[in-house]
Design a protein around this motif. Structure first.
Motif, short mmCIF file in Angstrom:
data_model
loop_
_atom_site.label_atom_id
_atom_site.label_comp_id
_atom_site.label_asym_id
_atom_site.label_seq_id
_atom_site.Cartn_x
_atom_site.Cartn_y
_atom_site.Cartn_z
N GLY A 57 -94.76 72.08 -4.58
CA GLY A 57 -94.46 70.77 -5.04
C GLY A 57 -95.34 69.69 -5.19
N THR A 58 -95.37 68.51 -5.57
CA THR A 58 -96.49 67.52 -5.52
C THR A 58 -96.44 66.92 -4.04
OG1 THR A 58 -94.82 66.13 -6.25
CG2 THR A 58 -96.35 66.89 -7.89
N ASN A 59 -97.43 66.38 -3.52
CA ASN A 59 -97.59 65.57 -2.51
C ASN A 59 -96.95 64.29 -2.59
OD1 ASN A 59 -99.35 67.75 -1.54
ND2 ASN A 59 -101.04 66.89 -2.10
N LEU A 60 -96.67 63.84 -1.34
CA LEU A 60 -95.73 62.54 -1.40
C LEU A 60 -96.69 61.47 -0.93
CD1 LEU A 60 -92.60 64.05 -0.13
CD2 LEU A 60 -93.15 63.61 -2.51
N ILE A 61 -96.62 60.38 -1.13
CA ILE A 61 -97.14 59.17 -0.44
C ILE A 61 -96.06 58.07 -0.43
CG2 ILE A 61 -98.72 57.17 -0.88
CD1 ILE A 61 -100.40 58.94 -2.75
N ILE A 62 -96.23 57.51 0.95
CA ILE A 62 -95.19 56.57 1.49
C ILE A 62 -96.02 55.39 1.71
CG2 ILE A 62 -93.40 55.60 3.08
CD1 ILE A 62 -92.72 58.63 3.42
N SER A 63 -95.82 54.10 1.11
CA SER A 63 -96.60 53.10 1.32
C SER A 63 -95.95 51.84 1.99
CB SER A 63 -97.04 52.48 -0.16
OG SER A 63 -97.84 51.38 0.15
N GLU A 64 -97.01 51.18 2.76
CA GLU A 64 -96.17 50.18 3.55
C GLU A 64 -95.53 49.13 2.70
OE1 GLU A 64 -97.76 48.13 7.36
OE2 GLU A 64 -98.79 47.21 5.34
N THR A 65 -96.29 48.89 1.53
CA THR A 65 -95.87 47.90 0.37
C THR A 65 -94.36 48.06 -0.06
OG1 THR A 65 -96.78 49.04 -1.19
CG2 THR A 65 -97.96 47.29 0.03
N GLU A 66 -93.78 49.35 0.23
CA GLU A 66 -92.60 49.50 -0.14
C GLU A 66 -91.35 49.18 0.40
OE1 GLU A 66 -93.33 53.70 -2.93
OE2 GLU A 66 -93.30 53.83 -0.50
N MET A 67 -91.70 48.82 1.90
CA MET A 67 -90.86 48.70 2.95
C MET A 67 -91.14 47.37 3.62
SD MET A 67 -91.15 52.06 4.99
CE MET A 67 -91.03 52.79 3.43
N ASP A 68 -90.31 47.09 4.96
CA ASP A 68 -90.79 46.23 5.92
C ASP A 68 -91.78 46.91 6.73
OD1 ASP A 68 -89.86 43.71 6.71
OD2 ASP A 68 -88.82 44.60 8.33
N LYS A 69 -92.85 46.15 7.16
CA LYS A 69 -93.76 46.70 8.12
C LYS A 69 -93.10 47.37 9.32
CE LYS A 69 -97.79 43.93 7.01
NZ LYS A 69 -98.89 43.11 7.69
N SER A 70 -92.42 46.88 9.80
CA SER A 70 -91.49 47.30 11.17
C SER A 70 -91.06 48.94 10.56
CB SER A 70 -90.48 46.65 11.87
OG SER A 70 -89.69 46.24 10.77
N ASP A 71 -90.33 48.98 9.56
CA ASP A 71 -89.81 50.23 8.83
C ASP A 71 -90.72 51.09 8.68
OD1 ASP A 71 -87.30 49.26 9.41
OD2 ASP A 71 -86.95 48.50 6.96
N PHE A 72 -91.86 50.63 8.23
CA PHE A 72 -93.15 51.64 8.11
C PHE A 72 -93.71 52.39 9.37
CE2 PHE A 72 -97.49 52.75 7.23
CZ PHE A 72 -97.43 53.57 6.32
N LYS A 73 -93.75 51.53 10.31
CA LYS A 73 -94.08 51.95 11.50
C LYS A 73 -93.23 52.91 12.10
CE LYS A 73 -97.11 48.07 12.81
NZ LYS A 73 -97.35 47.42 13.87
N ILE A 74 -91.94 52.69 12.07
CA ILE A 74 -90.89 53.85 12.38
C ILE A 74 -90.92 54.95 11.65
CG2 ILE A 74 -88.34 54.24 12.69
CD1 ILE A 74 -88.14 51.16 13.13
#
Length: 79
Positions: A48-65
């Motif tokens: 399948g296709t690779n995935l990208i999760i961006s910090e801009t899509e969520m709260d900075k603390s959630d992105f770190k978690i």
């Protein structure tokens, strides 16, 4: 074309949902990840296709978690 969606994490899956699709991705199907500029996580998949999760899509603390959880899960799945 970019496909925006959301991610959920369970013990067995990384779940991706968008307006048109929902996909349960087994942790064992994730080959590797790369943190880019501390703002994006690129996840390479076996199929399948690779995935990208961006910090801009969520709260900075959630992105770190989520970053830490992905590091842990991908590490575990590669054993």
């Amino acid at each position: 074309m970019l496909n925006y969606g959301s991610f959920e994490i369970t013990d067995q899956h990384l779940i991706y949902k968008s307006k048109t699709t929902s996909e349960n991705i087994n942790w064992t199907d994730l080959l590797s990840y790369k943190l880019i500029d501390s703002k994006h996580i690129l996840i390479k998949r076996e199929i399948g296709t690779n995935l990208i999760i961006s910090e801009t899509e969520m709260d900075k603390s959630d992105f770190k978690i989520i970053t830490e959880l992905i590091k842990e899960r991908v590490k575990k799945s590669s054993r």
